[in-house]
Design a protein around this motif. Structure first.
Motif, PDB file in Angstrom:
ATOM      1  N   PRO A 174       0.797  -1.235   0.000  1.00 18.87           N
ATOM      2  CA  PRO A 174       0.000   0.000   0.000  1.00 18.87           C
ATOM      3  C   PRO A 174       0.827   1.280   0.000  1.00 18.87           C
ATOM      4  O   PRO A 174       0.481   2.229  -0.739  1.00 18.87           O
TER       5      PRO A 174
ATOM      6  N   THR B 238      -6.493  -0.473   4.473  1.00 18.46           N
ATOM      7  CA  THR B 238      -5.025  -0.542   4.488  1.00 18.46           C
ATOM      8  C   THR B 238      -4.411   0.492   3.544  1.00 18.46           C
ATOM      9  O   THR B 238      -3.495   1.242   3.934  1.00 18.46           O
TER      10      THR B 238
ATOM     11  N   GLN C   9      -5.319   4.286   4.620  1.00 14.07           N
ATOM     12  CA  GLN C   9      -4.455   4.920   5.623  1.00 14.07           C
ATOM     13  C   GLN C   9      -3.272   5.614   4.969  1.00 14.07           C
ATOM     14  O   GLN C   9      -2.919   6.749   5.340  1.00 14.07           O
TER      15      GLN C   9
ATOM     16  N   THR D 174     -10.398   1.577  11.839  1.00 20.23           N
ATOM     17  CA  THR D 174      -9.058   1.612  11.244  1.00 20.23           C
ATOM     18  C   THR D 174      -8.644   3.019  10.824  1.00 20.23           C
ATOM     19  O   THR D 174      -7.450   3.310  10.699  1.00 20.23           O
TER      20      THR D 174
END
Length: 259
Positions: free
Chosen positions: A2, A26, A29, A54
């Motif tokens: 990522p 993921t 972020q 998250t």
């Protein structure tokens, strides 16, 4: 992976980002760390509670529940991302890769579109004229943007490993379109006809796609575009498709037909 995808997307603190299918967040972020604001469109109703956890530390994130294929992207970008450079970045679900990427391109909202797709799809997007991977989708993508494969992603990078390798493709929108096309609808009609029957010569494909033109008129169109009578559709680059479209438009106009 990522961080590498986000890095390749060319994002900075001025950038507004649209993400498709954030999953558990993921990649999201990494986008939020770099961007002015990130808006993610997610269809799965089970994921908002997960994303709330998250991404709780990022105040520059907004989740929109919905189907990317049914979303008014220009309106969404104007409402949620406002002014400034806009990019799209996503790990596209493989089963909607083509329509989702087409929706992003057709919106004409984004300076760059960076997506992870199946490796074979990446090769189709970037394929050159005359190669086995070159097709109508190649022409469509390259008409609107300059594509390049920026990362190879082997199946072993994932747990569990999928059955196919992936690649990250970045499409950079042209500042000025290099193709002189007056009628985009006719251009893509010509392209569709050219690839409808790959094994046939272009003259036959055009006769099938433009039944109002006879064989002599089709031959004239090929000649005006500087193409040999035996050429096949997959041999034409975008500049040649543009010239052929102009010739077809003239032939249709001579018959009093609207393209």
């Amino acid at each position: 992976m990522p961080p590498a995808i986000a890095q390749q997307a060319g994002i900075d603190e001025r950038t507004g980002v649209l993400e498709v299918g954030p999953g558990i967040g993921t990649l999201t972020q990494e986008l939020c760390k770099r961007a002015r604001k990130v808006v993610a469109v997610e269809l799965d109703p089970r994921l908002p509670p997960v994303l709330e956890q998250t991404l709780e530390e990022y105040d520059n994130f907004t989740l929109v529940q919905g189907d990317i294929l049914k979303t008014d992207l220009p309106a969404l970008c104007q409402r949620e991302l406002g002014e400034g450079p806009l990019v799209a970045c996503a790990n596209l679900p493989y089963y909607i890769t083509t329509p989702a990427l087409s929706a992003l391109i057709d919106s004409r909202c984004f300076q760059t579109i960076t997506v992870m797709v199946q490796k074979e799809v990446a090769h189709r997007i970037c394929a050159k004229a005359g190669t086995a991977d070159y097709g109508a989708f190649s022409v469509y993508c390259q008409y609107h943007a300059r594509p390049s494969i920026v990362l190879d992603v082997p199946a072993g990078c994932f747990i569990p490993a999928p059955k196919v390798d992936s690649a990250v493709v970045r499409l950079d929108r042209y500042e000025q379109c290099p193709w002189q096309v007056e009628d985009e609808k006719l251009f893509f009609r010509v392209v569709k006809a050219a690839f409808a029957q790959r094994r046939k010569m272009l003259r036959g494909c055009l006769r099938h796609g433009f039944s109002q033109l006879d064989a002599q008129q089709i031959a004239g169109c090929l000649a005006q575009a500087g193409l040999p009578d035996t050429v096949r559709g997959e041999q034409l680059d975008l500049a040649q498709f543009a010239l052929l479209t102009q010739a077809v438009a003239r032939a249709l106009a001579q018959q009093g037909e609207k393209p």
